[in-house]
Enzyme design. Structure first.
Site, PDB file in Angstrom:
ATOM      1  N   ASP A 141      -5.971   3.394   6.663  1.00 49.65           N
ATOM      2  CA  ASP A 141      -5.604   4.472   6.383  1.00 49.65           C
ATOM      3  C   ASP A 141      -7.008   5.482   5.805  1.00 49.65           C
ATOM      4  O   ASP A 141      -6.686   6.588   5.457  1.00 49.65           O
ATOM      5  CB  ASP A 141      -4.687   4.461   5.166  1.00 49.65           C
ATOM      6  N   ASP A 151      -9.480   5.154   3.602  1.00 47.91           N
ATOM      7  CA  ASP A 151      -9.809   5.387   2.134  1.00 47.91           C
ATOM      8  C   ASP A 151     -11.060   4.525   1.752  1.00 47.91           C
ATOM      9  O   ASP A 151     -11.611   4.729   0.843  1.00 47.91           O
ATOM     10  CB  ASP A 151      -8.786   5.534   1.315  1.00 47.91           C
ATOM     11  N   ARG A 152     -11.182   3.383   2.471  1.00 51.04           N
ATOM     12  CA  ARG A 152     -12.227   2.383   2.369  1.00 51.04           C
ATOM     13  C   ARG A 152     -13.400   2.722   3.073  1.00 51.04           C
ATOM     14  O   ARG A 152     -13.364   3.114   4.025  1.00 51.04           O
ATOM     15  CB  ARG A 152     -11.749   1.149   2.745  1.00 51.04           C
ATOM     16  N   ASP A 198     -11.247   1.789   6.906  1.00 52.86           N
ATOM     17  CA  ASP A 198      -9.950   0.818   7.017  1.00 52.86           C
ATOM     18  C   ASP A 198      -8.847   1.561   7.550  1.00 52.86           C
ATOM     19  O   ASP A 198      -8.706   2.628   8.192  1.00 52.86           O
ATOM     20  CB  ASP A 198      -9.635   0.326   5.475  1.00 52.86           C
ATOM     21  N   LYS A 258      -9.636   7.242  -2.929  1.00 51.80           N
ATOM     22  CA  LYS A 258     -10.993   6.809  -2.500  1.00 51.80           C
ATOM     23  C   LYS A 258     -11.075   7.709  -1.053  1.00 51.80           C
ATOM     24  O   LYS A 258     -10.178   7.797  -0.384  1.00 51.80           O
ATOM     25  CB  LYS A 258     -11.216   5.572  -2.631  1.00 51.80           C
ATOM     26  N   SER A 264      -2.607   0.183   4.318  1.00 48.28           N
ATOM     27  CA  SER A 264      -4.018   0.056   4.143  1.00 48.28           C
ATOM     28  C   SER A 264      -4.777  -0.621   5.075  1.00 48.28           C
ATOM     29  O   SER A 264      -4.587  -0.446   6.187  1.00 48.28           O
ATOM     30  CB  SER A 264      -4.184   0.118   2.814  1.00 48.28           C
ATOM     31  N   HIS A 265      -5.310  -1.652   4.616  1.00 50.61           N
ATOM     32  CA  HIS A 265      -6.114  -2.700   5.463  1.00 50.61           C
ATOM     33  C   HIS A 265      -5.425  -3.662   5.967  1.00 50.61           C
ATOM     34  O   HIS A 265      -5.943  -4.547   6.716  1.00 50.61           O
ATOM     35  CB  HIS A 265      -7.583  -3.238   4.682  1.00 50.61           C
TER      36      HIS A 265
HETATM   37  C1  G1P Z   1      -6.771  -3.899  -3.558  1.00 50.30           C
HETATM   38  C2  G1P Z   1      -8.241  -3.954  -4.120  1.00 50.30           C
HETATM   39  C3  G1P Z   1      -8.197  -2.678  -5.024  1.00 50.30           C
HETATM   40  C4  G1P Z   1      -7.510  -1.392  -4.417  1.00 50.30           C
HETATM   41  C5  G1P Z   1      -6.157  -1.806  -3.523  1.00 50.30           C
HETATM   42  C6  G1P Z   1      -5.849  -0.539  -2.476  1.00 50.30           C
HETATM   43  O1  G1P Z   1      -5.769  -4.414  -4.412  1.00 50.30           O
HETATM   44  O2  G1P Z   1      -8.500  -5.032  -4.917  1.00 50.30           O
HETATM   45  O3  G1P Z   1      -9.340  -2.397  -5.634  1.00 50.30           O
HETATM   46  O4  G1P Z   1      -7.230  -0.425  -5.005  1.00 50.30           O
HETATM   47  O5  G1P Z   1      -6.430  -2.712  -2.798  1.00 50.30           O
HETATM   48  O6  G1P Z   1      -6.597  -0.531  -1.602  1.00 50.30           O
HETATM   49  P1  G1P Z   1      -5.197  -5.785  -5.003  1.00 50.30           P
HETATM   50  O7  G1P Z   1      -4.805  -6.496  -3.813  1.00 50.30           O
HETATM   51  O8  G1P Z   1      -6.443  -6.450  -5.428  1.00 50.30           O
HETATM   52  O9  G1P Z   1      -4.123  -5.381  -5.932  1.00 50.30           O
HETATM   53 ZN    ZN Z   2      -6.821   1.821   2.295  1.00 51.09          ZN
END
Ligand code: G1P
Ligand code: ZN
Length: 544
Positions: A280, A282-283, A278, A377, A113-114
């Site tokens: 991937d 989804d954000r 982000d 998302k 992801s990010h």
């Molecule tokens: C974080 C975000 C959460 C999101 C997840 C995946 O998880 O807080 O809302 O669903 O990334 O993108 P966390 O690191 O808080 O467990």
């Molecule tokens: Zn992501």
């Protein structure tokens, strides 16, 4: 095609977190590490023979290597077809759409992801089920359990597949189809939004925009949809080339990491609309000319205006937000008499509600918004939703936000993250907070009297499953809240997240800086958890 059975020894750290298994690339590169986890998934699934699996990732370092390994393992394990994004690329929401559209059995999405990418950074893998959404804890617990006892995995001796040419080929018992990663997704977006109106608004110059793909997966999607289809000038999409290391940046759309976008949006020459996504895809981060929209407000605004969008014109069945997300959407739901659900952090908890038709829109404070069109998302979906709203309402972002606050009041909100805290310290912070919970209700701090203090536990209304220990909540009589939880996606030490929220009904006080307006609660959070005192830090690493 010859099937080979390779002997392996288990790793003891393959427990998926909030969103799949995320580790440093170096961890994934250990002998058998990826293979063990993939085989554990395959072993835990019911009868995969002849089934279709979708495969793709955000293009980060190790993506192509991992895809070749998984292709061989999927073939050896009896899958009948693999659908793979060209170049090994698929954004998370696009993968979700493809699983649904082609009625696949499931999908493997390769992404952290990010989190940053590169040889010394992060990699990840997650399994999505046939509804297109992330596997529930029942699955991920089974994967982990299997990974602890695995002794062998299956692979084949086939050649590496050319991931760059679109088309199908049959290899032994498996059909391998490489698809354009964007077209199905672009088609879906055109079914949801008013593309004719969007095109007009862009060509007439009413909407000017800037989208920062952050050198991650949404570049090709944004170029196709915003530039090729909607006619925005090519320079409207920046950092559009997906890079294995995201250009050395955090592909995380917030004001700190998407600073190139932020600089433009908070300048005199700002366009009408600015957004980022982000790693991937989804954000989303939404901004307007000199305004940032918090994700919690964004969800509430989308919910309040959904009927202006073609796909949602008949109204919403309900809405949901993750527990730490502000209660702004709850106010919209109350006004329009919509069911509103509070779920634990992580998109997987929305899946059952979406499948059961209980909700149409949902979101998280962590820059995630989505609807029942997929089971993830969806960053670009949120961008198009906002563009469509601006086009219909013929209002700039700031006016849309201020009108919303005027009508519903403002939930002033922020999140403070303390990253890479030593795990024993983080655990003791949580433990000590837990111990304080029984003593807090009834106590008064300034104008804040504690109404409830608990650890969030969720019972899924559809399947009755129970998820415990989902964050510590301290709620006050006036609706304000402080929430503490440990991240489930980090790969170094522990990340403590502190979420702070206060409701402000008075329109004359809406234009305050959140950090100033929340200063008392921010200090109180420190008094309760002592993260600064215990770690010797003076500031959070990230404020959103
Ligand atoms: C974080 C975000 C959460 C999101 C997840 C995946 O998880 O807080 O809302 O669903 O990334 O993108 P966390 O690191 O808080 O467990
Ligand atoms: Zn992501």
């Amino acid at each position: 095609m010859q099937i080979e059975t390779i002997t392996t020894t288990p790793y003891n750290d393959q427990n998926p977190g909030t969103s799949g298994l995320r580790k440093k690339v170096k961890v994934f590169q250990q002998p058998g590490y990826l293979e063990n986890f993939v085989q554990s998934i395959f072993d835990s699934l019911e009868d995969i023979t002849h089934k279709t699996l979708v495969l793709g990732g955000d293009g980060r370092y190790f993506n192509r290597v991992a895809i070749q390994i998984i292709i061989k393992m999927a073939a050896a394990n009896g899958f009948g077809e693999l659908i793979i994004g060209q170049g090994g690329l698929l954004s998370t929401p696009a993968a979700s759409n493809i699983i649904r559209k082609y009625q696949a059995y499931g999908g493997l999405i390769l992404s952290a992801s990010h989190n940053p990418g590169g040889p010394d950074e992060d990699f990840g893998i997650k399994y999505n089920v046939s509804n297109g959404g992330p596997a529930s804890e029942t699955y991920t617990d089974a994967f982990y359990k299997r990974s602890l006892s695995i002794t062998e995995y299956k692979t084949t001796n086939i050649q590496d597949i050319d991931l760059d040419s679109v088309g199908s080929q049959q290899i032994g018992n498996i059909k391998i189809t490489i698809i354009d990663p964007v077209s199905d997704y672009a088609e879906l977006m055109q079914k949801i939004f008013d593309f004719k109106l969007l095109k007009q608004s862009i060509s007439s110059g009413y909407i000017t925009l800037l989208f920062d793909a952050m050198s991650a997966i949404t570049g090709p999607y944004a170029k196709r949809i915003l530039v090729d289809i909607l006619g925005a000038p090519p320079e409207s999409v920046i950092n559009a080339e997906p890079l294995e290391d995201f250009g050395g940046h955090h592909p995380d759309p917030n004001l700190a990491h998407a600073h190139e976008l932020a600089e433009v949006m908070f300048s005199e020459n700002a366009p009408v609309f600015g957004a980022a996504s982000d790693g991937d895809g989804d954000r989303n981060m939404i901004t307007g000319n000199n305004i940032f929209v918090t994700p919690s407000d964004s969800l509430a605004i989308l919910a309040a205006n959904a009927q202006l969008i073609p796909a949602y014109s008949k109204g919403l069945s309900g809405v949901a937000r993750s527990m730490p997300t502000s209660q702004a959407v709850d106010r919209v739901a109350a006004k329009y008499k919509l069911p509103c659900y509070e779920t634990p952090t992580g998109w997987k908890f929305f899946g059952n509600l979406l499948d059961a038709g209980k909700i149409t829109l949902c979101g998280e404070e962590s820059f995630g918004t989505g609807s029942d069109h997929v089971r993830e998302k969806d960053g670009l979906w949120a961008v198009l939703f906002w563009l469509n709203l601006i086009a219909v309402k013929r209002q700039p972002v700031a006016d849309i936000v201020h009108d919303h606050w005027q009508k519903f009041g403002r939930d002033i909100y922020c999140r403070h993250d303390y990253e890479a805290v030593e795990s024993p310290i983080a655990n003791s912070i949580v433990e000590d907070l837990r111990n304080q919970l029984p003593t807090l209700p009834g106590q008064t701090f300034g104008e804040y009297t504690v109404k409830f203090a608990d650890e969030f536990c969720y019972e899924d209304p559809i399947d009755g499953s129970i998820s415990k220990n989902q964050g510590i909540r301290i709620g006050f009589e006036n609706g304000s809240r402080i929430v503490f939880r440990l991240s489930g996606t980090g790969t170094v030490g522990a990340t403590l997240r502190i979420y702070i929220e206060r409701f402000e009904p008075d329109a004359d006080k809406h234009n305050q800086d959140a950090q100033v307006a929340l200063a008392f609660l921010i200090d109180l959070a420190e008094q309760l958890c002592e993260v600064k005192k215990r770690t010797g830090r003076t500031e959070p690493d990230v404020i959103t």
